[in-house]
Design an enzyme around this catalytic site. Sequence first.
Site, PDB file in Angstrom:
ATOM      1  N   GLY A  12     -11.037  15.440 -17.811  1.00  8.59           N
ATOM      2  CA  GLY A  12      -9.607  16.397 -16.915  1.00  8.59           C
ATOM      3  C   GLY A  12      -9.747  14.748 -16.479  1.00  8.59           C
ATOM      4  CB  ALA A  60      -9.674   6.489 -15.163  1.00  9.83           C
ATOM      5  CB  SER A  61     -14.729   9.471 -17.166  1.00  9.66           C
ATOM      6  OG  SER A  61     -15.643   9.661 -17.220  1.00  9.66           O
ATOM      7  CD  GLU A  76     -16.683  19.729  -9.045  1.00  8.49           C
ATOM      8  OE1 GLU A  76     -16.692  18.114  -8.611  1.00  8.49           O
ATOM      9  OE2 GLU A  76     -17.211  20.243  -9.147  1.00  8.49           O
ATOM     10  CG  HIS A 133     -12.642  16.213  -7.434  1.00  7.72           C
ATOM     11  ND1 HIS A 133     -12.971  15.263  -7.825  1.00  7.72           N
ATOM     12  CD2 HIS A 133     -12.857  17.586  -8.068  1.00  7.72           C
ATOM     13  CE1 HIS A 133     -14.597  15.679  -8.338  1.00  7.72           C
ATOM     14  NE2 HIS A 133     -14.222  17.052  -8.114  1.00  7.72           N
ATOM     15  CG  ASP A 166     -10.339  12.974  -3.833  1.00  8.84           C
ATOM     16  OD1 ASP A 166     -10.420  13.360  -5.143  1.00  8.84           O
ATOM     17  OD2 ASP A 166     -11.851  12.840  -3.203  1.00  8.84           O
ATOM     18  CB  CYS A 194     -14.381   8.844  -5.389  1.00  8.86           C
ATOM     19  SG  CYS A 194     -12.948   9.829  -6.435  1.00  8.86           S
TER      20      CYS A 194
END
Length: 440
Positions: free
Chosen positions: A22, A25-26, A172, A246, A248, A364
């Site tokens: 999800g 970018a990771s 979270e 998330h 944000d 973050c």
Amino acid sequence: MREYNFDGLVGPTHNYGGLSPGNLASQSHVGEPSHPRDAALQGLEKMRFVSALGVGQAVLPPQPRPSLHALRALGFTGSDEEVITRAAREAEHLLRLTSSASSMWTANAATVAPSADTADGRVHLTPANLSQMYHRAIEAETTHSVLRAIFSNEKYFAVHAPLPGSGHFADEGAANHTRLATPGHAGVHLLAWGRSAWQDVQGPSRFPARQTLEASQALARLHQLDAKSVLFPQQHPEGIDAGAFHTDVLAVGNERFLMLHELAFVDHAGLLAVLREKLGQDFRAVVATKAELPAKDAVKAYPFNSQVLTLPDGTMAIVAPIESRETPAARQFLERVVAEDTPVKAVHYLDVRQSMNNGGGPACLRQRVWLTDEERGAIKADVFYTPALHDSLAGWVRRHYREVLRPKDLQDPQLARETMTALDELTRILNLGSVYDFQR
């Protein structure tokens, strides 16, 4: 009461492990070489910039990685070197999971309520259990230890244990929390969630929803918040499926201002109507539509994962990742925010690419804590930003961090030794005491 941004120092094992479903970018940078020294220095530069704006700034330390404590709990025995060597040989994926530097994203470290909003008049902090992702769940114990060391005076602070570490209460942290306030009105807390443990609600179909409604409700109770001042908006399933793992990623608020994408929450229009009723005519909100700012561009450029900061003159400024300037739709949206009738008068773009490549923007990297002068004075750890602390930390990074880290380097036992040596020195710089398990 002043806001302090507690930024996470990027750890020495910063790498691109691709561990979070999800997090687009990771996933897109998995296996690439990382640059831990540059990453940590980029984070320090952001702290310097925010402090220079006149905004409260502090620092939180990274966690020991690889986590030998976690590896031993998974059955790997022997000396530190033997544990790492065996894990690399028998279960390399577990070594990657226990080597993540993800604690740098301190928006996930905890949820915080200021003393002005709590029934007992103390600052309340609850470390997030982060139970949905193993590499993050192992952070909770050390986060609790660090927060108890910093916020140790129980006259002013209540540091709770993390919520029970089950899927029912998946939490979270502040990445799903926003506090809004206007003069003459009580602060309003938005505690967002993506799924419910017991209620039948529509959820995302592509990526997992991490936060539960039940966790958000428990946080409101723990922090002794007035029920009339708490809202529980559901994250939009379409937003989660677009990569907003998330809140944000698609929404950010500060005091009387909220900017959000229409895919941030289910029924965002209804939410804004309630906020206007609770916060009065001073409240301002700006909504980006899918037509104006496609969700894929919002997730790629992270304009909502910016810091919205109140400056000493009462105006606000946005600190955005440089990717937001490079993405036309994101840049144009932020320009509209400044042009409209909002408190935001400036946008600053900073380079935090090493973090962005792993899915973490400026927001973050920080945990917001609101403190009175008396509460600030009760904190004895040397965690508040000064130019002298910056120089000390920059020198520490240059002494201890590798310039480049490749996936195979995680298998080097020397990396664990380097990290423990660095963190042992860091706890002395920050006057934290023995907060890590290897120090006890």
